[in-house]
Write a protein that holds these residues in place. Structure first.
Motif, PDB file in Angstrom:
ATOM      1  N   ASP A  42     -19.396  -6.721   1.908  1.00 31.44           N
ATOM      2  CA  ASP A  42     -18.076  -6.129   1.800  1.00 31.44           C
ATOM      3  C   ASP A  42     -17.753  -5.982   0.321  1.00 31.44           C
ATOM      4  OD1 ASP A  42     -15.622  -5.151   2.289  1.00 31.44           O
ATOM      5  OD2 ASP A  42     -14.788  -6.982   3.151  1.00 31.44           O
ATOM      6  N   HIS A  43     -17.705  -4.743  -0.161  1.00 28.65           N
ATOM      7  CA  HIS A  43     -17.481  -4.498  -1.581  1.00 28.65           C
ATOM      8  C   HIS A  43     -16.050  -4.101  -1.878  1.00 28.65           C
ATOM      9  CE1 HIS A  43     -21.743  -4.834  -2.305  1.00 28.65           C
ATOM     10  NE2 HIS A  43     -21.973  -3.997  -1.323  1.00 28.65           N
ATOM     11  N   ARG A  44     -15.152  -4.314  -0.946  1.00 31.31           N
ATOM     12  CA  ARG A  44     -13.771  -3.922  -1.156  1.00 31.31           C
ATOM     13  C   ARG A  44     -13.072  -4.929  -2.064  1.00 31.31           C
ATOM     14  NH1 ARG A  44     -11.919  -3.160   4.889  1.00 31.31           N
ATOM     15  NH2 ARG A  44     -13.124  -5.061   5.019  1.00 31.31           N
ATOM     16  N   THR A  45     -12.161  -4.427  -2.860  1.00 33.01           N
ATOM     17  CA  THR A  45     -11.381  -5.283  -3.743  1.00 33.01           C
ATOM     18  C   THR A  45      -9.921  -5.182  -3.335  1.00 33.01           C
ATOM     19  OG1 THR A  45     -11.035  -3.505  -5.329  1.00 33.01           O
ATOM     20  CG2 THR A  45     -12.998  -4.889  -5.645  1.00 33.01           C
ATOM     21  N   GLU A  46      -9.094  -5.974  -3.974  1.00 36.34           N
ATOM     22  CA  GLU A  46      -7.665  -5.932  -3.663  1.00 36.34           C
ATOM     23  C   GLU A  46      -7.067  -4.568  -4.005  1.00 36.34           C
ATOM     24  OE1 GLU A  46      -5.085  -9.057  -4.843  1.00 36.34           O
ATOM     25  OE2 GLU A  46      -6.593 -10.589  -4.479  1.00 36.34           O
ATOM     26  N   GLU A  47      -7.624  -3.912  -5.009  1.00 38.93           N
ATOM     27  CA  GLU A  47      -7.114  -2.591  -5.389  1.00 38.93           C
ATOM     28  C   GLU A  47      -7.294  -1.578  -4.269  1.00 38.93           C
ATOM     29  OE1 GLU A  47      -9.074  -1.504  -8.969  1.00 38.93           O
ATOM     30  OE2 GLU A  47      -8.297  -3.217 -10.083  1.00 38.93           O
ATOM     31  N   ASP A  48      -8.365  -1.732  -3.485  1.00 42.81           N
ATOM     32  CA  ASP A  48      -8.590  -0.810  -2.380  1.00 42.81           C
ATOM     33  C   ASP A  48      -7.488  -0.911  -1.337  1.00 42.81           C
ATOM     34  OD1 ASP A  48     -10.922   0.108  -3.504  1.00 42.81           O
ATOM     35  OD2 ASP A  48     -12.178  -1.336  -2.440  1.00 42.81           O
ATOM     36  N   PHE A  49      -6.913  -2.079  -1.181  1.00 41.31           N
ATOM     37  CA  PHE A  49      -5.876  -2.271  -0.179  1.00 41.31           C
ATOM     38  C   PHE A  49      -4.491  -1.923  -0.723  1.00 41.31           C
ATOM     39  CE2 PHE A  49      -9.267  -5.178   1.115  1.00 41.31           C
ATOM     40  CZ  PHE A  49      -9.489  -4.697   2.382  1.00 41.31           C
ATOM     41  N   LYS A  50      -4.340  -1.879  -2.009  1.00 44.42           N
ATOM     42  CA  LYS A  50      -3.034  -1.612  -2.613  1.00 44.42           C
ATOM     43  C   LYS A  50      -2.830  -0.153  -2.998  1.00 44.42           C
ATOM     44  CE  LYS A  50      -2.585  -6.245  -4.492  1.00 44.42           C
ATOM     45  NZ  LYS A  50      -2.506  -7.050  -5.688  1.00 44.42           N
ATOM     46  N   ASN A  51      -3.824   0.706  -2.755  1.00 47.71           N
ATOM     47  CA  ASN A  51      -3.705   2.085  -3.211  1.00 47.71           C
ATOM     48  C   ASN A  51      -2.896   2.962  -2.265  1.00 47.71           C
ATOM     49  OD1 ASN A  51      -5.462   2.538  -1.113  1.00 47.71           O
ATOM     50  ND2 ASN A  51      -7.222   2.983  -2.411  1.00 47.71           N
ATOM     51  N   GLY A  52      -2.535   2.470  -1.063  1.00 45.43           N
ATOM     52  CA  GLY A  52      -1.702   3.222  -0.148  1.00 45.43           C
ATOM     53  C   GLY A  52      -2.441   4.161   0.769  1.00 45.43           C
ATOM     54  N   TRP A  53      -3.764   4.239   0.657  1.00 46.03           N
ATOM     55  CA  TRP A  53      -4.529   5.104   1.529  1.00 46.03           C
ATOM     56  C   TRP A  53      -4.960   4.339   2.762  1.00 46.03           C
ATOM     57  CZ3 TRP A  53      -7.682   6.477  -3.306  1.00 46.03           C
ATOM     58  CH2 TRP A  53      -7.030   7.490  -4.014  1.00 46.03           C
ATOM     59  N   LYS A  54      -5.105   5.065   3.860  1.00 42.02           N
ATOM     60  CA  LYS A  54      -5.542   4.437   5.101  1.00 42.02           C
ATOM     61  C   LYS A  54      -6.958   3.900   4.929  1.00 42.02           C
ATOM     62  CE  LYS A  54      -5.793   5.360  10.021  1.00 42.02           C
ATOM     63  NZ  LYS A  54      -5.616   6.369  11.044  1.00 42.02           N
ATOM     64  N   PHE A  55      -7.150   2.643   5.274  1.00 43.51           N
ATOM     65  CA  PHE A  55      -8.418   1.925   5.139  1.00 43.51           C
ATOM     66  C   PHE A  55      -8.890   1.853   3.690  1.00 43.51           C
ATOM     67  CE2 PHE A  55      -8.791   4.000   9.393  1.00 43.51           C
ATOM     68  CZ  PHE A  55      -8.456   2.880  10.119  1.00 43.51           C
ATOM     69  N   GLY A  56      -8.032   2.133   2.741  1.00 47.92           N
ATOM     70  CA  GLY A  56      -8.400   2.042   1.332  1.00 47.92           C
ATOM     71  C   GLY A  56      -9.387   3.106   0.887  1.00 47.92           C
ATOM     72  N   GLU A  57      -9.469   4.224   1.618  1.00 47.55           N
ATOM     73  CA  GLU A  57     -10.433   5.271   1.284  1.00 47.55           C
ATOM     74  C   GLU A  57      -9.706   6.490   0.741  1.00 47.55           C
ATOM     75  OE1 GLU A  57     -12.516   6.015   4.881  1.00 47.55           O
ATOM     76  OE2 GLU A  57     -13.526   4.083   4.865  1.00 47.55           O
ATOM     77  N   ASP A  58     -10.252   7.072  -0.294  1.00 47.27           N
ATOM     78  CA  ASP A  58      -9.681   8.266  -0.908  1.00 47.27           C
ATOM     79  C   ASP A  58      -9.853   9.451   0.042  1.00 47.27           C
ATOM     80  OD1 ASP A  58      -8.786  10.277  -2.500  1.00 47.27           O
ATOM     81  OD2 ASP A  58     -10.237   9.967  -4.117  1.00 47.27           O
ATOM     82  N   PRO A  59      -8.762  10.075   0.499  1.00 40.84           N
ATOM     83  CA  PRO A  59      -8.894  11.165   1.460  1.00 40.84           C
ATOM     84  C   PRO A  59      -9.518  12.436   0.876  1.00 40.84           C
ATOM     85  CG  PRO A  59      -6.582  10.802   0.904  1.00 40.84           C
ATOM     86  CD  PRO A  59      -7.374   9.727   0.230  1.00 40.84           C
ATOM     87  N   SER A  60      -9.574  12.568  -0.428  1.00 43.60           N
ATOM     88  CA  SER A  60     -10.159  13.774  -1.004  1.00 43.60           C
ATOM     89  C   SER A  60     -11.683  13.701  -1.054  1.00 43.60           C
ATOM     90  CB  SER A  60      -9.610  14.001  -2.411  1.00 43.60           C
ATOM     91  OG  SER A  60     -10.006  12.943  -3.269  1.00 43.60           O
ATOM     92  N   LYS A  61     -12.257  12.530  -0.877  1.00 40.06           N
ATOM     93  CA  LYS A  61     -13.712  12.359  -0.905  1.00 40.06           C
ATOM     94  C   LYS A  61     -14.242  12.226   0.515  1.00 40.06           C
ATOM     95  CE  LYS A  61     -13.578   9.867  -5.277  1.00 40.06           C
ATOM     96  NZ  LYS A  61     -13.787   8.581  -5.916  1.00 40.06           N
ATOM     97  N   PRO A  62     -15.425  12.798   0.789  1.00 45.09           N
ATOM     98  CA  PRO A  62     -15.994  12.633   2.129  1.00 45.09           C
ATOM     99  C   PRO A  62     -16.392  11.176   2.370  1.00 45.09           C
ATOM    100  CG  PRO A  62     -17.534  13.796   0.710  1.00 45.09           C
ATOM    101  CD  PRO A  62     -16.256  13.639  -0.059  1.00 45.09           C
ATOM    102  N   ARG A  63     -16.166  10.727   3.588  1.00 45.60           N
ATOM    103  CA  ARG A  63     -16.453   9.338   3.914  1.00 45.60           C
ATOM    104  C   ARG A  63     -17.934   9.173   4.223  1.00 45.60           C
ATOM    105  NH1 ARG A  63     -16.776   5.757   7.954  1.00 45.60           N
ATOM    106  NH2 ARG A  63     -16.690   7.277   9.620  1.00 45.60           N
ATOM    107  N   LYS A  64     -18.529   8.121   3.702  1.00 47.10           N
ATOM    108  CA  LYS A  64     -19.939   7.837   3.947  1.00 47.10           C
ATOM    109  C   LYS A  64     -20.051   7.036   5.240  1.00 47.10           C
ATOM    110  CE  LYS A  64     -23.999   5.818   1.816  1.00 47.10           C
ATOM    111  NZ  LYS A  64     -24.507   5.020   0.695  1.00 47.10           N
TER     112      LYS A  64
END
Length: 109
Positions: A42-64
């Motif tokens: 799990d490479h997620r950091t606290e910043e991923d959860f605080k960015n306001g995006w669903k599941f901490g993923e950038d919606p402009s980038k394709p999901r892997k």
């Protein structure tokens, strides 16, 4: 014997009800306090959860896709196709179909 089974059920109920009648309550359920070790990295950091995006993923980038997703979707898609074809070609077994076939046979005689 019916009487003995009723008596046994009554004794069991009385045995279970005694602590409740005395005011003794079972301890409330508590969830485990320690998290189990994750089997995947799990490479997620606290910043991923605080960015306001669903599941901490950038919606402009394709999901892997993760490793389990391709076999999962393939298996469910294949199962859907097999079930669809199987149900489409299953034999008609209702009583109405049987009766209509029987009527046709008798008309042909």
């Amino acid at each position: 014997d019916k009487c003995t089974s009723i008596a046994m059920a009554g004794r069991l109920l009385a045995k279970c009800a005694r602590p409740l009648a005395a005011g003794v309550r079972p301890a409330p359920f508590q969830a485990p306090t320690k998290r189990a070790a994750s089997t995947t990295e799990d490479h997620r950091t606290e910043e991923d959860f605080k960015n306001g995006w669903k599941f901490g993923e950038d919606p402009s980038k394709p999901r892997k896709w993760e490793a389990w997703e391709a076999p999962w979707y393939t298996a469910f898609g294949g199962a859907f196709i097999v079930l669809y074809v199987g149900f489409a070609y299953k034999p008609k077994t209702s009583i109405k179909v049987w009766a209509m076939d029987r009527v046709r046979e008798e008309k042909e005689r």
